[in-house]
Design a protein around this motif. Structure first.
Motif, PDB file in Angstrom:
ATOM      1  N   PRO A  14       0.842  -1.194   0.000  1.00  0.00           N
ATOM      2  CA  PRO A  14       0.000   0.000   0.000  1.00  0.00           C
ATOM      3  C   PRO A  14       0.882   1.250   0.000  1.00  0.00           C
ATOM      4  CG  PRO A  14      -0.581  -1.486   1.808  1.00  0.00           C
ATOM      5  CD  PRO A  14       0.641  -2.038   1.173  1.00  0.00           C
ATOM      6  N   ALA A  15       0.435   2.271  -0.713  1.00  0.00           N
ATOM      7  CA  ALA A  15       1.250   3.472  -0.810  1.00  0.00           C
ATOM      8  C   ALA A  15       0.380   4.710  -0.937  1.00  0.00           C
ATOM      9  CB  ALA A  15       2.178   3.383  -2.015  1.00  0.00           C
ATOM     10  N   ILE A  16       0.931   5.809  -0.507  1.00  0.00           N
ATOM     11  CA  ILE A  16       0.349   7.130  -0.723  1.00  0.00           C
ATOM     12  C   ILE A  16       1.375   7.889  -1.547  1.00  0.00           C
ATOM     13  CG2 ILE A  16      -0.333   9.311   0.343  1.00  0.00           C
ATOM     14  CD1 ILE A  16      -1.235   7.718   2.790  1.00  0.00           C
ATOM     15  N   SER A  17       0.948   8.412  -2.677  1.00  0.00           N
ATOM     16  CA  SER A  17       1.872   9.137  -3.553  1.00  0.00           C
ATOM     17  C   SER A  17       1.494  10.616  -3.575  1.00  0.00           C
ATOM     18  CB  SER A  17       1.795   8.556  -4.967  1.00  0.00           C
ATOM     19  OG  SER A  17       2.649   9.256  -5.825  1.00  0.00           O
ATOM     20  N   ASP A 151       6.971  19.727   2.306  1.00  0.00           N
ATOM     21  CA  ASP A 151       5.621  19.904   1.781  1.00  0.00           C
ATOM     22  C   ASP A 151       5.010  18.553   1.402  1.00  0.00           C
ATOM     23  OD1 ASP A 151       3.379  21.525   0.747  1.00  0.00           O
ATOM     24  OD2 ASP A 151       4.100  20.876  -1.228  1.00  0.00           O
ATOM     25  N   ALA A 152       5.794  17.686   0.781  1.00  0.00           N
ATOM     26  CA  ALA A 152       5.298  16.358   0.409  1.00  0.00           C
ATOM     27  C   ALA A 152       4.953  15.556   1.662  1.00  0.00           C
ATOM     28  CB  ALA A 152       6.345  15.624  -0.427  1.00  0.00           C
ATOM     29  N   ARG A 153       5.809  15.630   2.661  1.00  0.00           N
ATOM     30  CA  ARG A 153       5.565  14.899   3.916  1.00  0.00           C
ATOM     31  C   ARG A 153       4.275  15.394   4.569  1.00  0.00           C
ATOM     32  NH1 ARG A 153       7.468  10.302   6.472  1.00  0.00           N
ATOM     33  NH2 ARG A 153       6.902  10.473   8.636  1.00  0.00           N
ATOM     34  N   ARG A 154       4.073  16.717   4.595  1.00  0.00           N
ATOM     35  CA  ARG A 154       2.863  17.299   5.170  1.00  0.00           C
ATOM     36  C   ARG A 154       1.616  16.786   4.458  1.00  0.00           C
ATOM     37  NH1 ARG A 154      -0.507  20.986   3.613  1.00  0.00           N
ATOM     38  NH2 ARG A 154       0.759  21.571   1.826  1.00  0.00           N
ATOM     39  N   LYS A 155       1.656  16.760   3.137  1.00  0.00           N
ATOM     40  CA  LYS A 155       0.510  16.269   2.360  1.00  0.00           C
ATOM     41  C   LYS A 155       0.261  14.783   2.626  1.00  0.00           C
ATOM     42  CE  LYS A 155       1.117  19.507  -1.483  1.00  0.00           C
ATOM     43  NZ  LYS A 155       1.569  19.626  -2.877  1.00  0.00           N
ATOM     44  N   ALA A 156       1.331  14.001   2.676  1.00  0.00           N
ATOM     45  CA  ALA A 156       1.192  12.563   2.928  1.00  0.00           C
ATOM     46  C   ALA A 156       0.573  12.316   4.299  1.00  0.00           C
ATOM     47  CB  ALA A 156       2.548  11.880   2.811  1.00  0.00           C
ATOM     48  N   GLU A 157       0.965  13.107   5.303  1.00  0.00           N
ATOM     49  CA  GLU A 157       0.392  12.950   6.642  1.00  0.00           C
ATOM     50  C   GLU A 157      -1.106  13.242   6.643  1.00  0.00           C
ATOM     51  OE1 GLU A 157       2.928  15.523   8.927  1.00  0.00           O
ATOM     52  OE2 GLU A 157       4.486  13.979   9.132  1.00  0.00           O
ATOM     53  N   ILE A 158      -1.528  14.233   5.880  1.00  0.00           N
ATOM     54  CA  ILE A 158      -2.963  14.555   5.782  1.00  0.00           C
ATOM     55  C   ILE A 158      -3.716  13.382   5.164  1.00  0.00           C
ATOM     56  CG2 ILE A 158      -4.654  16.035   4.608  1.00  0.00           C
ATOM     57  CD1 ILE A 158      -2.577  18.341   4.904  1.00  0.00           C
ATOM     58  N   TYR A 159      -3.202  12.823   4.071  1.00  0.00           N
ATOM     59  CA  TYR A 159      -3.857  11.684   3.413  1.00  0.00           C
ATOM     60  C   TYR A 159      -3.875  10.464   4.327  1.00  0.00           C
ATOM     61  CZ  TYR A 159      -3.980  14.068  -1.124  1.00  0.00           C
ATOM     62  OH  TYR A 159      -4.247  14.925  -2.133  1.00  0.00           O
ATOM     63  N   ALA A 160      -2.776  10.194   5.007  1.00  0.00           N
ATOM     64  CA  ALA A 160      -2.695   9.027   5.877  1.00  0.00           C
ATOM     65  C   ALA A 160      -3.711   9.159   7.018  1.00  0.00           C
ATOM     66  CB  ALA A 160      -1.283   8.883   6.426  1.00  0.00           C
ATOM     67  N   ALA A 162      -6.483  10.893   7.041  1.00  0.00           N
ATOM     68  CA  ALA A 162      -7.833  10.758   6.471  1.00  0.00           C
ATOM     69  C   ALA A 162      -8.144   9.293   6.157  1.00  0.00           C
ATOM     70  CB  ALA A 162      -7.968  11.621   5.223  1.00  0.00           C
ATOM     71  N   ALA A 163      -7.136   8.521   5.775  1.00  0.00           N
ATOM     72  CA  ALA A 163      -7.330   7.110   5.422  1.00  0.00           C
ATOM     73  C   ALA A 163      -7.260   6.204   6.643  1.00  0.00           C
ATOM     74  CB  ALA A 163      -6.287   6.675   4.386  1.00  0.00           C
ATOM     75  N   GLY A 164      -6.868   6.758   7.797  1.00  0.00           N
ATOM     76  CA  GLY A 164      -6.772   5.970   9.005  1.00  0.00           C
ATOM     77  C   GLY A 164      -5.585   5.014   9.007  1.00  0.00           C
ATOM     78  N   VAL A 165      -4.512   5.411   8.371  1.00  0.00           N
ATOM     79  CA  VAL A 165      -3.310   4.578   8.337  1.00  0.00           C
ATOM     80  C   VAL A 165      -2.129   5.387   8.838  1.00  0.00           C
ATOM     81  CG1 VAL A 165      -4.151   3.145   6.418  1.00  0.00           C
ATOM     82  CG2 VAL A 165      -2.785   5.185   5.923  1.00  0.00           C
ATOM     83  N   ALA A 166      -1.039   4.675   9.125  1.00  0.00           N
ATOM     84  CA  ALA A 166       0.181   5.353   9.559  1.00  0.00           C
ATOM     85  C   ALA A 166       1.162   5.423   8.391  1.00  0.00           C
ATOM     86  CB  ALA A 166       0.806   4.591  10.738  1.00  0.00           C
ATOM     87  N   LEU A 167       1.925   6.470   8.368  1.00  0.00           N
ATOM     88  CA  LEU A 167       2.951   6.599   7.329  1.00  0.00           C
ATOM     89  C   LEU A 167       4.157   5.756   7.676  1.00  0.00           C
ATOM     90  CD1 LEU A 167       3.145  10.396   6.387  1.00  0.00           C
ATOM     91  CD2 LEU A 167       2.181   8.525   5.059  1.00  0.00           C
ATOM     92  N   GLY A 168       4.734   5.179   6.645  1.00  0.00           N
ATOM     93  CA  GLY A 168       5.992   4.448   6.810  1.00  0.00           C
ATOM     94  C   GLY A 168       7.119   5.305   6.240  1.00  0.00           C
ATOM     95  N   ALA A 169       8.207   4.622   5.901  1.00  0.00           N
ATOM     96  CA  ALA A 169       9.361   5.333   5.317  1.00  0.00           C
ATOM     97  C   ALA A 169       8.970   5.821   3.921  1.00  0.00           C
ATOM     98  CB  ALA A 169      10.554   4.402   5.234  1.00  0.00           C
ATOM     99  N   PRO A 170       9.561   6.948   3.503  1.00  0.00           N
ATOM    100  CA  PRO A 170       9.237   7.442   2.162  1.00  0.00           C
ATOM    101  C   PRO A 170       9.770   6.499   1.092  1.00  0.00           C
ATOM    102  CG  PRO A 170      10.739   8.955   3.333  1.00  0.00           C
ATOM    103  CD  PRO A 170      10.439   7.822   4.240  1.00  0.00           C
TER     104      PRO A 170
END
Length: 170
Positions: A14-17, A151-160, A162-170
């Protein structure tokens, strides 16, 4: 009859881009310009000699304005025949045009107007291609890259979130 094995779909984790963006605006502190002299003469030698004398005055004026020799470089030198207008047959050569251009680097963009004035007064009749830049361009680009990654990290945190998941390594 040939039987091919069934291949399953590859499993991607699974990934958030996201894409990060950043910009840094700074006033230029460096300038580079082209300046030169074009001279006409009846013969190639006359045009060339006239041009050499005129360019010597331009180079001396640059030196007198405090521009170091290392910041002045020949960028173009040419000698071209000049033709008479002729609609019937080949046009005769009526003279020659010699041209010599130099590239001048300015480490103080505030001196640009004075240098342009100096060039014109010294006889330069072909000036153009003024480019502006920042002396610390690499550092500024690195700073922008760091800001883009944040900025990318900030956006990824918002998506994560909202999706109820935790971010992993980029």
């Amino acid at each position: 009859v040939l039987v091919a094995p069934a291949l399953g779909q590859p499993r991607f984790p699974p990934a958030i881009s996201v894409t990060g963006e950043a910009s840094i605006a700074v006033p230029p502190d460096r300038a580079q310009l082209d300046a030169g002299v074009a001279s006409d003469g009846k013969t190639a030698r006359e045009a060339s000699n006239t041009n050499n004398a005129a360019m010597a005055k331009v180079l001396q004026a640059l030196k007198g304005a405090g521009i170091p020799d290392k910041d002045v470089q020949t960028s173009n030198l040419s000698l071209q025949p000049q033709y008479a207008p002729n609609r019937n047959g080949p046009a005769p050569i009526v003279g020659y045009r010699a041209s010599n251009r130099v590239t001048v680097k300015l480490k103080d963009v505030g001196k640009l107007a004075d240098i342009l004035d100096t060039l014109v007064k010294a006889g330069a009749n072909d000036i153009g291609n003024v480019d502006f830049s920042a002396s610390q361009a690499s550092k500024l680009l690195d700073d922008a890259r760091e800001k883009a990654l944040a900025d990318a990290r900030r956006k990824a945190e918002i998506y994560a979130k909202a999706a109820g998941v935790a971010l992993g390594a980029p």
